[in-house]
Design a protein around this motif. Structure first.
Motif, PDB file in Angstrom:
ATOM      1  N   VAL A 268       0.857  -1.189   0.000  1.00 52.38           N
ATOM      2  CA  VAL A 268       0.000   0.000   0.000  1.00 52.38           C
ATOM      3  C   VAL A 268       0.891   1.236   0.000  1.00 52.38           C
ATOM      4  CG1 VAL A 268      -1.799   1.272   1.214  1.00 52.38           C
ATOM      5  CG2 VAL A 268      -1.788  -1.238   1.264  1.00 52.38           C
ATOM      6  N   THR A 269       0.732   2.077  -1.020  1.00 56.92           N
ATOM      7  CA  THR A 269       1.459   3.347  -1.088  1.00 56.92           C
ATOM      8  C   THR A 269       0.445   4.484  -1.132  1.00 56.92           C
ATOM      9  OG1 THR A 269       1.602   3.446  -3.514  1.00 56.92           O
ATOM     10  CG2 THR A 269       3.330   2.223  -2.361  1.00 56.92           C
ATOM     11  N   TYR A 270       0.645   5.489  -0.302  1.00 59.69           N
ATOM     12  CA  TYR A 270      -0.303   6.601  -0.199  1.00 59.69           C
ATOM     13  C   TYR A 270      -0.008   7.646  -1.257  1.00 59.69           C
ATOM     14  CZ  TYR A 270      -2.452  10.866   1.739  1.00 59.69           C
ATOM     15  OH  TYR A 270      -3.165  12.026   1.920  1.00 59.69           O
ATOM     16  N   ALA A 271      -1.043   8.090  -1.983  1.00 57.73           N
ATOM     17  CA  ALA A 271      -0.915   9.161  -2.975  1.00 57.73           C
ATOM     18  C   ALA A 271      -0.862  10.502  -2.256  1.00 57.73           C
ATOM     19  CB  ALA A 271      -2.075   9.116  -3.958  1.00 57.73           C
ATOM     20  N   VAL A 272       0.339  11.030  -2.115  1.00 58.43           N
ATOM     21  CA  VAL A 272       0.575  12.220  -1.290  1.00 58.43           C
ATOM     22  C   VAL A 272      -0.231  13.418  -1.777  1.00 58.43           C
ATOM     23  CG1 VAL A 272       2.371  13.821  -0.486  1.00 58.43           C
ATOM     24  CG2 VAL A 272       2.872  11.383  -0.687  1.00 58.43           C
ATOM     25  N   LYS A 273      -0.483  13.505  -3.077  1.00 54.49           N
ATOM     26  CA  LYS A 273      -1.167  14.669  -3.638  1.00 54.49           C
ATOM     27  C   LYS A 273      -2.526  14.922  -2.999  1.00 54.49           C
ATOM     28  CE  LYS A 273      -3.251  11.872  -7.295  1.00 54.49           C
ATOM     29  NZ  LYS A 273      -3.300  11.545  -8.722  1.00 54.49           N
ATOM     30  N   SER A 274      -3.189  13.861  -2.519  1.00 55.33           N
ATOM     31  CA  SER A 274      -4.556  14.020  -2.028  1.00 55.33           C
ATOM     32  C   SER A 274      -4.629  14.830  -0.741  1.00 55.33           C
ATOM     33  CB  SER A 274      -5.220  12.658  -1.828  1.00 55.33           C
ATOM     34  OG  SER A 274      -4.467  11.867  -0.934  1.00 55.33           O
ATOM     35  N   ASN A 275      -3.618  14.709   0.087  1.00 58.02           N
ATOM     36  CA  ASN A 275      -3.528  15.525   1.307  1.00 58.02           C
ATOM     37  C   ASN A 275      -2.100  15.372   1.852  1.00 58.02           C
ATOM     38  OD1 ASN A 275      -3.632  16.640   3.948  1.00 58.02           O
ATOM     39  ND2 ASN A 275      -5.839  16.277   4.037  1.00 58.02           N
TER      40      ASN A 275
ATOM     41  N   ASN B 294       2.562  11.597   9.033  1.00 60.37           N
ATOM     42  CA  ASN B 294       3.059  11.018  10.290  1.00 60.37           C
ATOM     43  C   ASN B 294       2.119   9.947  10.837  1.00 60.37           C
ATOM     44  OD1 ASN B 294       5.379  12.599  10.285  1.00 60.37           O
ATOM     45  ND2 ASN B 294       4.423  14.244  11.462  1.00 60.37           N
ATOM     46  N   ASN B 295       0.816  10.179  10.747  1.00 57.36           N
ATOM     47  CA  ASN B 295      -0.137   9.195  11.242  1.00 57.36           C
ATOM     48  C   ASN B 295      -0.185   7.952  10.355  1.00 57.36           C
ATOM     49  OD1 ASN B 295      -2.077   9.882  13.698  1.00 57.36           O
ATOM     50  ND2 ASN B 295      -1.480  11.820  12.737  1.00 57.36           N
ATOM     51  N   LEU B 296      -0.004   8.124   9.060  1.00 54.18           N
ATOM     52  CA  LEU B 296       0.046   6.961   8.175  1.00 54.18           C
ATOM     53  C   LEU B 296       1.275   6.101   8.479  1.00 54.18           C
ATOM     54  CD1 LEU B 296      -1.080   8.552   4.797  1.00 54.18           C
ATOM     55  CD2 LEU B 296      -2.380   6.970   6.222  1.00 54.18           C
ATOM     56  N   VAL B 297       2.400   6.752   8.696  1.00 50.46           N
ATOM     57  CA  VAL B 297       3.606   6.003   9.062  1.00 50.46           C
ATOM     58  C   VAL B 297       3.391   5.267  10.380  1.00 50.46           C
ATOM     59  CG1 VAL B 297       6.027   6.226   9.741  1.00 50.46           C
ATOM     60  CG2 VAL B 297       5.161   7.487   7.753  1.00 50.46           C
ATOM     61  N   ALA B 298       2.777   5.952  11.350  1.00 57.84           N
ATOM     62  CA  ALA B 298       2.513   5.323  12.649  1.00 57.84           C
ATOM     63  C   ALA B 298       1.603   4.107  12.500  1.00 57.84           C
ATOM     64  CB  ALA B 298       1.886   6.335  13.603  1.00 57.84           C
ATOM     65  N   ALA B 299       0.696   4.142  11.508  1.00 55.96           N
ATOM     66  CA  ALA B 299      -0.226   3.018  11.297  1.00 55.96           C
ATOM     67  C   ALA B 299       0.401   1.876  10.506  1.00 55.96           C
ATOM     68  CB  ALA B 299      -1.480   3.508  10.576  1.00 55.96           C
ATOM     69  N   GLY B 300       1.578   2.117   9.921  1.00 57.59           N
ATOM     70  CA  GLY B 300       2.264   1.044   9.211  1.00 57.59           C
ATOM     71  C   GLY B 300       2.437   1.233   7.727  1.00 57.59           C
ATOM     72  N   ILE B 301       2.040   2.377   7.159  1.00 58.90           N
ATOM     73  CA  ILE B 301       2.241   2.625   5.732  1.00 58.90           C
ATOM     74  C   ILE B 301       3.740   2.776   5.476  1.00 58.90           C
ATOM     75  CG2 ILE B 301       1.855   4.247   3.836  1.00 58.90           C
ATOM     76  CD1 ILE B 301      -0.604   2.595   4.485  1.00 58.90           C
ATOM     77  N   ARG B 302       4.234   2.052   4.471  1.00 61.32           N
ATOM     78  CA  ARG B 302       5.666   2.044   4.183  1.00 61.32           C
ATOM     79  C   ARG B 302       5.985   2.441   2.747  1.00 61.32           C
ATOM     80  NH1 ARG B 302       5.467   2.394   8.725  1.00 61.32           N
ATOM     81  NH2 ARG B 302       6.180   0.955  10.370  1.00 61.32           N
ATOM     82  N   GLY B 303       5.016   2.997   2.049  1.00 62.45           N
ATOM     83  CA  GLY B 303       5.247   3.436   0.682  1.00 62.45           C
ATOM     84  C   GLY B 303       4.407   4.647   0.352  1.00 62.45           C
ATOM     85  N   PHE B 304       4.911   5.492  -0.552  1.00 62.20           N
ATOM     86  CA  PHE B 304       4.220   6.715  -0.925  1.00 62.20           C
ATOM     87  C   PHE B 304       4.357   6.951  -2.424  1.00 62.20           C
ATOM     88  CE2 PHE B 304       5.137   7.065   3.533  1.00 62.20           C
ATOM     89  CZ  PHE B 304       4.015   7.669   4.058  1.00 62.20           C
ATOM     90  N   ASP B 305       3.242   7.349  -3.032  1.00 61.68           N
ATOM     91  CA  ASP B 305       3.227   7.759  -4.434  1.00 61.68           C
ATOM     92  C   ASP B 305       3.477   9.255  -4.475  1.00 61.68           C
ATOM     93  OD1 ASP B 305       2.637   7.849  -7.257  1.00 61.68           O
ATOM     94  OD2 ASP B 305       0.681   8.650  -6.698  1.00 61.68           O
ATOM     95  N   VAL B 306       4.613   9.652  -5.051  1.00 62.96           N
ATOM     96  CA  VAL B 306       5.010  11.057  -5.086  1.00 62.96           C
ATOM     97  C   VAL B 306       4.959  11.560  -6.522  1.00 62.96           C
ATOM     98  CG1 VAL B 306       6.382  11.000  -2.976  1.00 62.96           C
ATOM     99  CG2 VAL B 306       7.448  10.353  -5.133  1.00 62.96           C
ATOM    100  N   ALA B 307       4.540  12.805  -6.719  1.00 61.74           N
ATOM    101  CA  ALA B 307       4.301  13.311  -8.061  1.00 61.74           C
ATOM    102  C   ALA B 307       5.119  14.544  -8.410  1.00 61.74           C
ATOM    103  CB  ALA B 307       2.812  13.639  -8.238  1.00 61.74           C
ATOM    104  N   SER B 308       6.027  14.968  -7.524  1.00 60.91           N
ATOM    105  CA  SER B 308       6.780  16.202  -7.757  1.00 60.91           C
ATOM    106  C   SER B 308       8.013  16.215  -6.874  1.00 60.91           C
ATOM    107  CB  SER B 308       5.906  17.419  -7.429  1.00 60.91           C
ATOM    108  OG  SER B 308       5.631  17.457  -6.028  1.00 60.91           O
TER     109      SER B 308
END
Length: 385
Positions: free
Chosen positions: A52-59, A66-80
Motif C-alpha cells: 500500500v502506497t499513499y498518494a501524497v497529492k490528495s492531502n 506522520n499518522n500513516l507512518v505510525a499506522a504502518g504505511i511504508r510506501g508513498f506515491d510522489v508526483a513532484s
C-alpha cells in the motif's frame, strides 16, 4: 466571540459539535480525526493483497503523513520534487514511487539525486528521457496504460496512459534496457464497483503476453473510494478480494507483486469541514463561508458530499425535515456554487454550521485565497460524530 484560555490551549477536541459550541468559528475549520485515518490505513494494510502506497497529492499535511507512518504505511506515491523531498524528510525509510508519468529533465535529475527507484511512463518520448538519466540497476519503470473509463467519477485516462499496444512496446523496451519491468494503471477516481479494476488486470496480462515480458509488479493505482454520500458506503474488502482473485486467475504462477496507491480512499473520511451559514436568501438559497474556491473545490466535478450535520451555534443538531437548497460559497463569482441542491433541514438559520464529512481529500491542496476568503483553520478531534 472571545475564547477562554482553556479553549485557546486545547489541542484535541471531542468532536465538531464541541468545536462549534466552544469556538463558534467565523472562518471555515478543517477537523482531523487521526484515529479514523489510522484505522483506514490498517484496513488497507491488512486487506489489500500487496504493498500500500499513499498518494501524497490528495492531502500532503505532515500530520497525515506522520499518522500513516505510525499506522504502518511504508510506501508513498510522489508526483513532484516537493513531494519527493517531503517524504524523504518525514519517512526516510519508506519507498517512494514517482508515478507522475510526465516530468521535466530537471525533475528527473532531482529524483535521481534523491534516490528514486520506481518510475512510471506512458510515451516513448518520456521513456527516452528516463533512459538518458536514470541508471538501470535496481530501478523499476512501469508503463502506464489506459482503457475506456467504467464506474469512475472522472477519467484520468483523458490526460495519462498509453494504449495497450503502446504499453506493450514500452514494457518490452524497458526490459531490453535492463530495468525492472512493471505495469501500472489508474481506473479513475471514486470507483465503488470492484469491476473497475478487473478489466484493467486482464488487459495487463494481454500486454505482458504481447511484449513477451512478465511484469515484476502490477500497480493497480488509486480509485479506491471514500464515503461521500448516504447509502453508498464503499465496500473496500470486496474491491481487495476482486483484485487478488482476478490477478491470481489471469497470471497464475507468474502473478506479479501487487501495489496500490490510494489517496482519497485513505484520507477522505478522516476529515470534516465546518462551514458557517453567512446568509439565507428570500428564495431559500444558502450562502456559506466556504465554497468551490476553498475546501469544496472538487464538488462541481465529482458531486456533492451529502453526509452533513447542521448544528446551531450551541452545537445542537437541527432535525426539521430536509428541503432542497441551492448553496453558494462566499466569493463574488457566480461560479462559486455547489452542484444541484443540497438537502438541508427546513429550520436552518443564519449563523448555523454545516459539518461536512468526508472532506479530507484535496480540500487543503486546492484551497485558494480568492476574494480574500479561504482562511482554513485546522483542528484535531477524537471523532467526527
Amino acid at each position: 466571540m472571545g475564547l477562554s484560555e482553556g479553549n485557546q490551549a486545547k489541542t484535541v477536541w471531542d468532536n465538531p459539535a464541541e468545536i462549534v459550541r466552544s469556538l463558534r468559528p467565523e472562518n471555515p475549520v478543517l477537523v482531523f480525526a487521526p484515529t479514523i485515518l489510522q484505522d483506514r490505513a490498517r484496513q488497507f494494510i491488512e486487506g489489500f493483497p500487496g504493498l500500500v502506497t499513499y498518494a501524497v497529492k490528495s492531502n500532503p499535511e505532515e500530520a497525515v503523513i506522520n499518522n500513516l507512518v505510525a499506522a504502518g504505511i511504508r510506501g508513498f506515491d510522489v508526483a513532484s520534487p516537493f513531494e519527493i523531498d517531503l517524504i524523504g524528510r518525514l519517512a526516510p525509510m519508506a519507498a517512494r514511487h514517482y508515478h507522475n508519468p510526465v516530468r521535466s529533465t530537471a525533475e528527473i535529475a532531482h529524483a535521481v539525486a534523491a534516490g528514486i527507484k520506481a518510475w512510471s511512463v506512458d510515451s516513448r518520448s518520456e521513456l527516452d528521457k528516463l533512459f538518458a538519466q536514470v541508471p538501470a540497476e535496481d530501478c523499476e519503470i512501469s508503463p502506464r496504460f489506459k482503457l475506456p473509463v467504467l464506474g469512475a467519477a472522472y477519467d484520468f485516462g483523458a490526460k495519462f496512459g498509453a494504449t495497450p499496444d503502446r504499453a506493450a512496446e514500452l514494457l518490452a523496451a524497458v526490459a531490453a534496457r535492463g530495468y525492472v519491468p512493471s505495469l501500472t494503471f489508474h481506473p479513475g477516481t471514486q470507483c465503488v464497483d470492484p469491476g473497475a479494476w478487473e478489466q484493467y488486470i486482464r488487459t495487463a496480462r494481454e500486454i505482458a503476453d504481447k511484449a513477451g515480458v512478465m511484469p515484476r509488479r502490477l500497480n493497480v493505482g488509486g480509485g479506491f473510494p471514500s464515503w461521500r454520500v448516504h447509502g453508498v458506503e464503499p465496500d473496500l474488502p470486496a474491491i481487495f478480494e476482486r483484485i487478488g482473485t482476478v490477478t491470481a486467475e489471469v497470471f497464475g504462477e507468474n502473478a506479479p507483486q501487487l501495489v496500490c496507491e490510494p489517496g482519497r480512499g485513505l484520507c477522505g473520511d478522516a476529515f470534516a469541514i465546518i462551514a458557517r451559514v453567512k446568509a439565507l436568501r428570500d428564495d431559500g438559497a444558502v450562502f456559506l463561508n466556504d465554497g468551490v474556491y476553498g475546501g469544496l473545490t472538487e464538488l462541481p466535478m465529482i458531486g456533492n458530499l451529502d453526509r452533513i450535520d447542521v448544528l446551531t451555534p450551541q452545537g445542537e443538531r437541527r432535525s426539521a425535515p430536509d428541503a432542497g437548497r441551492v448553496v453558494f460559497g462566499p466569493t463574488c463569482d457566480s461560479v462559486d456554487r455547489l452542484p444541484g441542491e443540497l438537502a438541508l433541514p427546513g429550520d436552518i438559520a443564519e449563523g448555523d454550521y454545516l459539518v461536512i464529512n468526508g472532506a479530507g481529500a484535496y480540500s487543503v491542496v486546492t484551497n485558494t485565497r480568492f476574494n480574500g476568503f479561504g482562511e482554513l483553520q485546522q483542528l484535531t478531534a477524537m471523532s467526527l460524530g
